[in-house]
Enzyme design. Sequence first.
Site, PDB file in Angstrom:
ATOM      1  N   HIS A 137      -2.252  -5.487   1.669  1.00 36.51           N
ATOM      2  CA  HIS A 137      -3.464  -6.181   1.354  1.00 36.51           C
ATOM      3  C   HIS A 137      -3.313  -7.766   0.869  1.00 36.51           C
ATOM      4  O   HIS A 137      -2.194  -7.655   0.240  1.00 36.51           O
ATOM      5  CB  HIS A 137      -4.375  -5.330   0.106  1.00 36.51           C
ATOM      6  CG  HIS A 137      -5.533  -6.311  -0.223  1.00 36.51           C
ATOM      7  ND1 HIS A 137      -6.645  -6.124   0.487  1.00 36.51           N
ATOM      8  CD2 HIS A 137      -5.708  -7.110  -1.035  1.00 36.51           C
ATOM      9  CE1 HIS A 137      -7.741  -6.714  -0.226  1.00 36.51           C
ATOM     10  NE2 HIS A 137      -6.814  -7.457  -1.179  1.00 36.51           N
ATOM     11  N   LYS A 152       0.785  -1.296  -0.169  1.00 40.29           N
ATOM     12  CA  LYS A 152      -0.086  -0.042   0.007  1.00 40.29           C
ATOM     13  C   LYS A 152       0.967   1.388  -0.080  1.00 40.29           C
ATOM     14  O   LYS A 152       2.134   1.018   0.149  1.00 40.29           O
ATOM     15  CB  LYS A 152      -1.093  -0.086   1.205  1.00 40.29           C
ATOM     16  CG  LYS A 152      -1.910  -0.975   1.127  1.00 40.29           C
ATOM     17  CD  LYS A 152      -2.857  -1.252   2.306  1.00 40.29           C
ATOM     18  CE  LYS A 152      -3.979  -2.231   2.187  1.00 40.29           C
ATOM     19  NZ  LYS A 152      -5.056  -2.126   3.354  1.00 40.29           N
ATOM     20  N   TYR A 205     -12.617  -1.838  -3.618  1.00 38.69           N
ATOM     21  CA  TYR A 205     -13.038  -1.986  -2.181  1.00 38.69           C
ATOM     22  C   TYR A 205     -14.502  -1.824  -2.285  1.00 38.69           C
ATOM     23  O   TYR A 205     -15.174  -1.544  -1.035  1.00 38.69           O
ATOM     24  CB  TYR A 205     -12.263  -0.877  -1.287  1.00 38.69           C
ATOM     25  CG  TYR A 205     -10.828  -1.328  -1.107  1.00 38.69           C
ATOM     26  CD1 TYR A 205     -10.849  -2.400  -0.167  1.00 38.69           C
ATOM     27  CD2 TYR A 205      -9.867  -0.822  -1.282  1.00 38.69           C
ATOM     28  CE1 TYR A 205      -9.424  -2.863   0.239  1.00 38.69           C
ATOM     29  CE2 TYR A 205      -8.630  -1.056  -0.854  1.00 38.69           C
ATOM     30  CZ  TYR A 205      -8.419  -2.144   0.044  1.00 38.69           C
ATOM     31  OH  TYR A 205      -7.078  -2.493   0.128  1.00 38.69           O
ATOM     32  N   GLU A 263     -10.176 -10.331  -7.434  1.00 37.20           N
ATOM     33  CA  GLU A 263      -9.045  -9.498  -7.305  1.00 37.20           C
ATOM     34  C   GLU A 263      -7.839  -9.365  -8.104  1.00 37.20           C
ATOM     35  O   GLU A 263      -7.235  -8.410  -8.774  1.00 37.20           O
ATOM     36  CB  GLU A 263      -8.498  -9.433  -5.757  1.00 37.20           C
ATOM     37  CG  GLU A 263      -9.421  -8.950  -4.670  1.00 37.20           C
ATOM     38  CD  GLU A 263      -9.070  -9.029  -3.299  1.00 37.20           C
ATOM     39  OE1 GLU A 263      -9.800  -8.567  -2.502  1.00 37.20           O
ATOM     40  OE2 GLU A 263      -7.979  -9.547  -3.022  1.00 37.20           O
TER      41      GLU A 263
HETATM   42  P1  DAT Z   1      -7.775  -6.566   6.018  1.00 34.66           P
HETATM   43  O1  DAT Z   1      -7.174  -5.776   5.139  1.00 34.66           O
HETATM   44  O2  DAT Z   1      -6.861  -7.104   6.975  1.00 34.66           O
HETATM   45  O3  DAT Z   1      -8.609  -7.715   4.863  1.00 34.66           O
HETATM   46  P2  DAT Z   1     -10.502  -5.648   5.982  1.00 34.66           P
HETATM   47  O4  DAT Z   1     -10.898  -6.301   4.694  1.00 34.66           O
HETATM   48  O5  DAT Z   1     -11.519  -5.744   7.249  1.00 34.66           O
HETATM   49  O6  DAT Z   1      -9.109  -5.877   6.449  1.00 34.66           O
HETATM   50  O7  DAT Z   1     -10.471  -3.902   5.726  1.00 34.66           O
HETATM   51  C1  DAT Z   1      -9.848  -3.416   4.510  1.00 34.66           C
HETATM   52  C2  DAT Z   1      -8.980  -2.254   4.719  1.00 34.66           C
HETATM   53  O8  DAT Z   1      -9.899  -1.264   5.448  1.00 34.66           O
HETATM   54  C3  DAT Z   1      -8.032  -2.502   5.823  1.00 34.66           C
HETATM   55  O9  DAT Z   1      -6.827  -3.224   5.380  1.00 34.66           O
HETATM   56  C4  DAT Z   1      -7.857  -1.300   6.232  1.00 34.66           C
HETATM   57  C5  DAT Z   1      -9.305  -0.443   6.426  1.00 34.66           C
HETATM   58  N1  DAT Z   1      -9.896  -0.569   7.581  1.00 34.66           N
HETATM   59  C6  DAT Z   1     -10.513  -1.798   7.904  1.00 34.66           C
HETATM   60  N2  DAT Z   1     -10.951  -1.331   9.229  1.00 34.66           N
HETATM   61  C7  DAT Z   1     -10.951  -0.133   9.451  1.00 34.66           C
HETATM   62  C8  DAT Z   1     -11.050   0.627  10.443  1.00 34.66           C
HETATM   63  N3  DAT Z   1     -11.879   0.321  11.714  1.00 34.66           N
HETATM   64  N4  DAT Z   1     -10.686   2.228  10.300  1.00 34.66           N
HETATM   65  C9  DAT Z   1      -9.982   2.373   9.246  1.00 34.66           C
HETATM   66  N5  DAT Z   1      -9.436   1.737   8.310  1.00 34.66           N
HETATM   67  C10 DAT Z   1     -10.041   0.475   8.134  1.00 34.66           C
HETATM   68 MG    MG Z   2     -10.214  -7.541   3.489  1.00 37.23          MG
END
Ligand code: DAT
Ligand code: MG
Length: 140
Positions: A117, A11, A51, A128
């Site tokens: 990611h 990232k 996303y 993806e």
């Molecule tokens: P991951 O990247 O571990 O699969 P995710 O799919 O739940 O996690 O979320 C995607 C991304 O979104 C994550 O890498 C960072 C951001 N994100 C997730 N939860 C967040 C939060 N509570 N506050 C800010 N950004 C967040």
């Molecule tokens: Mg994720």
Amino acid sequence: MAIERTFSMIKPDATKRNLTGKIVDRLESAGLRVVASKRVYMSKAQAEAFYAVHRERPFYGELTAFMSSGPTVVQVLEGEDAIAKNREVMGATNPAEAAPGTIRADFAQSIGENAVHGSDAPETAKEEIAFWFSGVEIVG
Ligand code: DAT
Ligand code: MG
């Protein structure tokens, strides 16, 4: 277990801090092979599309703004149990909760700016990979 492919991104926080090589080293050392790789500067629209699954989440605006704020390295990783292995090497989403020695524990700055990611399941890995790469760009 089978040989799988997963999708990975380094990232903007990590590319900005010149951590690309260190992160790729962690992935390769875990037995994952980089079979496709390119550096992209995604648009806000691309980040929103990539996303889209998170569009109802409160952090969607922040996430897509961050992901379009600088260069990202998008990659396809191949190896035994690649999807789970990559998630293990990455560590938990929140670096404060990530296991010691994981990429996020060592390199991530916050839950939003968390260095990497990785796809979370076979179906999302397939989608993806197809979002960022055409078949001829993947060389196993
Ligand atoms: P991951 O990247 O571990 O699969 P995710 O799919 O739940 O996690 O979320 C995607 C991304 O979104 C994550 O890498 C960072 C951001 N994100 C997730 N939860 C967040 C939060 N509570 N506050 C800010 N950004 C967040
Ligand atoms: Mg994720």
